[in-house]
Design a protein around this motif. Structure first.
Motif, PDB file in Angstrom:
ATOM      1  N   THR A   1      62.635  53.658  44.589  1.00  0.00           N
ATOM      2  CA  THR A   1      61.837  52.472  44.904  1.00  0.00           C
ATOM      3  C   THR A   1      62.731  51.243  44.894  1.00  0.00           C
ATOM      4  O   THR A   1      63.915  51.336  44.566  1.00  0.00           O
ATOM      5  CB  THR A   1      60.717  52.229  43.868  1.00  0.00           C
ATOM      6  OG1 THR A   1      61.318  51.685  42.692  1.00  0.00           O
ATOM      7  CG2 THR A   1      59.992  53.515  43.508  1.00  0.00           C
TER       8      THR A   1
ATOM      9  N   GLU B   1      62.773  49.094  42.845  1.00  0.00           N
ATOM     10  CA  GLU B   1      63.235  48.837  41.482  1.00  0.00           C
ATOM     11  C   GLU B   1      63.965  50.046  40.916  1.00  0.00           C
ATOM     12  O   GLU B   1      63.923  50.310  39.716  1.00  0.00           O
ATOM     13  CB  GLU B   1      62.041  48.475  40.587  1.00  0.00           C
ATOM     14  CG  GLU B   1      61.461  47.114  40.928  1.00  0.00           C
ATOM     15  CD  GLU B   1      60.255  46.755  40.079  1.00  0.00           C
ATOM     16  OE1 GLU B   1      59.970  47.498  39.113  1.00  0.00           O
ATOM     17  OE2 GLU B   1      59.613  45.746  40.401  1.00  0.00           O
TER      18      GLU B   1
ATOM     19  N   LEU C   1      54.608  49.080  43.785  1.00  0.00           N
ATOM     20  CA  LEU C   1      55.925  49.555  44.203  1.00  0.00           C
ATOM     21  C   LEU C   1      55.754  50.539  45.359  1.00  0.00           C
ATOM     22  O   LEU C   1      54.827  51.337  45.372  1.00  0.00           O
ATOM     23  CB  LEU C   1      56.624  50.275  43.052  1.00  0.00           C
ATOM     24  CG  LEU C   1      57.321  49.405  42.008  1.00  0.00           C
ATOM     25  CD1 LEU C   1      58.037  50.311  41.009  1.00  0.00           C
ATOM     26  CD2 LEU C   1      58.301  48.457  42.669  1.00  0.00           C
TER      27      LEU C   1
END
Lengths: 344, 342, 274
Positions: free
Chosen positions: B148, B150, B132
């Motif tokens: 990030t 995600e 990530l």
């Protein structure tokens, strides 16, 4: 030639490559680099810290040795480039395209026997980037592709439980033929899976992109005197990271290294050099045509996106992103090109 | 907690009043989460300044560089340059003052106490985040908070903080004209903890370790280029830094010392790093920038720490502690130990 | 592939003359190939000279192509390699590789007036052109040579310049007036304006310190010379001489290959990074 290699059989293929020394990315102190293969070779690496340019263009190379007794003529002993046959696995397509650009430089005008002597004994087995190898990848915006075979002899694509190997050169075919029965014909499904994965890789966006590479050369020429160069270069600390880690930077220095005094003994040695070092262009008189950080940044960027284009019709930069990710102060070549090209 | 607005206001004020020529600080970078050094000279640019755990850079380097640049252009100003400085950065300004690199009134230190935060170690972070890539990093008093692809990720600061910050005892900038944040003792690890861990290896192991490190060095000179105390115009180890002027004679150029070759061979690399470490003994203030920027991860901090600890144990010397202290290697006391002189 | 392009040939120093003494000393060397055929060169080309243990330096070949027995170099003492050259004696053996770079299109200039403007050690790169033009005197119209140094002691090729008279108009100058100096006093560009050569059917060739070249070109243009009538040579730091090492890169050109000879109409479009 397109054939299938089961995941567990990669080491067997490498073992079958008689007469070749094999290299693949591995970690040493968490530094990914190309090293002699050690079983098992996995090919699950991100981008290596250094491109594989060392293989044909080692950082240090002796051209000849000299010996001279005082008062007598010197005796010169030429050195031949290492003739070992090396095959390098896991090369990313951006670095493959880097190889082509290095070939151009060292063949243009006069052939460099040291570079080409090594190069003719070198094979590159590439690995398609099904997802970007780093967040700083921008190959697609500089004319490359995550599945490009340029500069590669074989391109491997991960199909999950196996690799599909596609030869791109006669040398690549030879390497694949050496595998014998290890390689099998791909099924129709496997061929379709390859096409699907390549399409997906091509469609996947990259976080970074040069806005208009086609016009970059012209725009950089128009903006040669832009004050942006000094502004964008201000944070530069004048180290050699961007150039030493670049797959296409080829500048070098030549020095005599003396190993003994009586008689005088030594060698003439090529070492990498960098246009970012302050004294790279300094004349003996002290006059320095590129004496500021901005002028040196402009040189690096213009060489990649303008001068190389003017000479060879293609950008020199292949979008590997190393100079961006490793710059100590965050100078981002994509940002620099885009900012300068967009300025009026 | 430090409010970035306070730093910006102060920076704007001193630019507006003309008290300083320019302010060196950090701004958002263009390549992901990391901040980047910036030099601003207009009050309105103060808005671009940032403070977060990616403000790694020791800006006293930029102070040295900018002063050199101005001097070359014959623009040595009587106005000071300001810089935003963490505790460690302020210590390197102190060393520069001890070495008479400039006068106290030439520099305006906007000190920032790292309080609990320190700066993060991008390599530790990469290990934890496993692929990530954050777009930003912040410190909320306990954790580092990353944005990030995600979504938000929180990590206890301690897990991904730079070693030097874990071991830091003086996150508060003693040398300052203005200071932001409180004085807090962090001390998450003992001083020289990383060095002590390394020294548990046997001698032969340590030797193998350093052979491997120096074998890997590519002599990009980033460690030297990033060091605010490696300010010499001429460096004994190579030809990169040589100040040639029209007045430099042919003899001076012809007879330049070349002790260490440019070749990135293990022995020359060894010579380079040893020379550098020794020239930093009693001067290095452990900003660890050399280690952070090394593209091939040579743990240079171990070398500098080793000498720092020698100076502390043998001479009770702490580099950068006070402008009034004489420099370690150019001073002598009657009670200095001498048992190592043979 | 094959050849080791970085391997120099050996050459013996057959003649040394001190041209200029002092801090910016210039000595002239003649080198004879110690073995084999050596190489031929054209006017304006350079060679990479080496002293083993010290390194290499790119130097203009100052002898004319028709001189086959030796190559001449006039070398100012400025750094490591050039200082080592100044220590040499006749009989010493050095390394030489080349020839490198492009050349002056002397053949195309037949039937024209040639005007040479040199300063300091900048006489050396254009000297082979002067020698060629004089050797083929019937092919050229007027030959004029402007040359200047800081003082009378800084004038190189003094005897040779005197020998030119008759075949060429020679206008010497020194920067500052000094007793016993009867020719022009002042900078080379000023001497040029003083004599006002005509641009009619003429080619101007200039070499010298960058600041002199700059004003010479300015003055030539004000005299009516077109950009393509003006030629100069540029130098940059060089290491390989083969268009690889990147040191001499100016714009898209590697000076060691595309230069050192440029007409001003080409040079003016390159970045002024030289």
């Amino acid at each position: 030639m397109e054939l299938i290699l089961e995941k567990g059989r990669l080491d067997d293929w490498i073992a079958a490559l008689e007469g070749w020394q094999a290299f693949a990315p591995s970690q040493e102190d968490e530094v990914w680099g190309y090293r002699p293969t050690a079983s098992p070779v996995r090919l699950d690496h991100p981008n290596t810290v250094q491109p594989p340019k060392n293989f044909a263009f080692p950082q240090r190379e002796v051209f000849f040795r000299f010996e001279q007794v005082k008062g007598e003529p010197p005796r010169l002993t030429p050195v031949e480039p290492d003739a070992a046959r090396n095959v390098v696995f896991g090369v990313r397509p951006c670095d493959g395209r880097g190889v082509v650009r290095m070939d151009t430089v060292f063949s243009d005008h006069v052939e460099d026997s040291f570079y080409l002597g090594r190069r003719k004994n070198l094979a590159y087995v590439g690995l398609a980037c099904l997802k970007p190898a780093s967040r700083h990848c921008f190959c697609k915006s500089v004319g490359g592709s995550p599945v490009s075979t340029e500069g590669l002899d074989v391109l491997m694509t991960d199909l999950g439980d196996c690799w599909l190997l596609a030869s791109a050169t006669p040398v690549g075919e030879t390497l694949m033929q050496a595998a014998g029965a290890l390689l099998t014909e791909p099924s129709a499904e496997q061929r379709m899976e390859l096409a699907r994965r390549h399409e997906e890789a091509l469609a996947r966006p990259q976080k970074s992109a040069v806005a208009d590479v086609g016009n970059a050369a012209t725009r950089l020429k128009d903006n040669f005197d832009s004050p942006l160069w000094e502004e964008l270069g201000k944070a530069c600390i004048a180290c050699g990271i961007c150039t030493y880690l670049c797959p296409t930077c080829h500048c070098f220095d030549l020095n005599d290294e003396v190993s003994g005094g009586k008689p005088l003994r030594g060698g003439r040695v090529r070492t990498w050099d960098s246009c970012q070092f302050p004294d790279f262009t300094m004349h003996s008189s002290g006059h320095n045509p590129r004496d500021s950080l901005g002028s040196r940044l402009r040189q690096r960027v213009s060489h990649k996106f303008r001068y190389f284009v003017e000479n060879f019709g293609t950008p020199q930069c292949t979008g590997c992103g190393r100079c961006v990710s490793q710059c100590p102060v965050g100078i981002d070549i994509v940002n620099v090109v885009n900012r300068v090209c967009a300025s009026v | 907690m430090i409010r970035i607005e306070d730093i910006r206001t102060q920076a704007r004020d001193i630019l507006e009043t003309g008290e300083v020529r320019a302010v060196i600080g950090w701004r958002r970078g263009s390549r992901g989460m990391a901040a980047e050094p910036v030099l601003i000279s207009q009050p309105e640019e103060a808005e671009s300044l940032v403070w977060d755990p990616t403000c790694f850079h020791n800006l006293s380097l930029n102070l040295v560089q900018e002063r050199k640049r101005l001097a070359r252009k014959g623009m040595a100003s009587n106005k000071p340059l300001a810089l935003v400085a963490k505790g460690c950065d302020a210590r390197s300004v102190t060393v520069l003052l001890q070495e008479n690199h400039f006068r106290r009134e030439d520099v305006y230190v906007l000190g920032v106490s790292c309080e609990g935060s320190g700066v993060l170690d991008e390599r530790k972070l990469a290990r934890v985040l496993d692929g990530l890539t954050p777009d930003s990093a912040a410190y909320d008093g306990d954790d580092y908070v990353f944005q990030t692809e995600e979504g938000e990720k929180r990590l206890p600061a301690r897990e991904v903080m730079a070693d030097r910050c874990l071991e830091c005892r003086s996150a508060y900038p003693r040398l300052n004209n203005a200071v932001f944040g409180e004085e807090k003792t962090r001390g998450l690890e003992a001083p020289f903890a990383a060095l002590s861990r390394f020294e548990q290896n046997r001698g032969a192991e340590r030797w193998d370790f350093w052979k491997r490190q120096f074998e890997r060095c590519i002599r990009c000179f980033a460690c030297r280029s990033v060091c605010p105390l490696c300010y010499c115009e001429e460096c004994v180890v190579d030809s990169i830094r040589l100040e040639v002027t029209p007045e430099t004679t042919a003899d001076e150029k012809a007879n330049r010392i070349r002790w260490i070759e440019r070749s990135a061979s293990r022995s020359d690399n060894f010579g380079y790093h040893m020379t550098r470490a020794l020239h930093l003994a009693g001067r290095c203030i452990d900003c660890a920038e050399c280690e952070r920027v090394c593209p091939v991860h040579i743990p240079l901090r171990l070398l500098n720490n080793k000498l720092e600890r020698e100076a502390r144990e043998k001479f009770g010397y702490e580099p950068g502690a006070s402008v009034d202290l004489p420099a370690l290697v150019s001073s002598f006391r009657d009670d200095d130990p001498n048992e190592f002189i043979r | 592939m094959g050849d080791n392009i970085y391997l120099p040939q050996l050459a013996r120093v057959s003649y040394i003359k001190e041209e200029v003494a002092g801090e910016r000393a210039i000595k002239t060397f003649r080198l004879e190939f110690a073995e084999g055929e050596g190489f031929e060169h054209e006017c304006g080309q350079c060679a990479m000279l080496s002293i083993f243990g010290k390194g290499e330096a790119m130097i203009s070949i100052a002898s004319a192509p028709h001189v086959k027995t030796y190559k001449q170099f006039s070398i100012m003492r400025v750094g490591r390699v050039t200082s080592a050259f100044h220590e040499l004696s006749v009989g010493d053996v050095v390394g030489i590789r080349g020839p490198y770079g492009n050349s002056f299109p002397v053949h195309d200039w037949r039937g024209k007036n040639l005007i040479f403007i040199g300063g300091g050690c900048g006489l050396a790169p254009i000297w082979p052109v002067i020698q060629t033009a004089v050797a083929q005197r019937e092919h050229f119209r007027d030959i004029t040579v402007f040359y200047g140094g800081r003082s009378p002691r800084d004038i190189m090729y003094q005897a040779e310049l005197e020998k030119l008279r008759g075949a060429a108009d020679v206008h010497l100058s020194v920067d500052k007036a000094e007793e016993g100096w009867n020719a022009y006093c002042g900078f080379v560009p000023a001497n040029l304006m003083d004599k006002e050569p005509s641009p009619e059917n003429a080619i101007a060739i200039t070499c010298g310190p960058p600041i002199m070249i700059k004003f010479v070109i300015q003055n030539l243009r004000s005299l009516g010379f077109r950009d393509e009538q003006i030629y100069t040579t540029i130098e940059n730091k060089m290491k390989c001489g083969l268009g690889k090492c990147g040191r001499c890169n100016v714009g898209k050109d590697y000076v060691c290959v595309k230069g050192p000879v440029y007409s001003w109409d080409v040079l003016k479009d390159l970045p002024a990074e030289y």
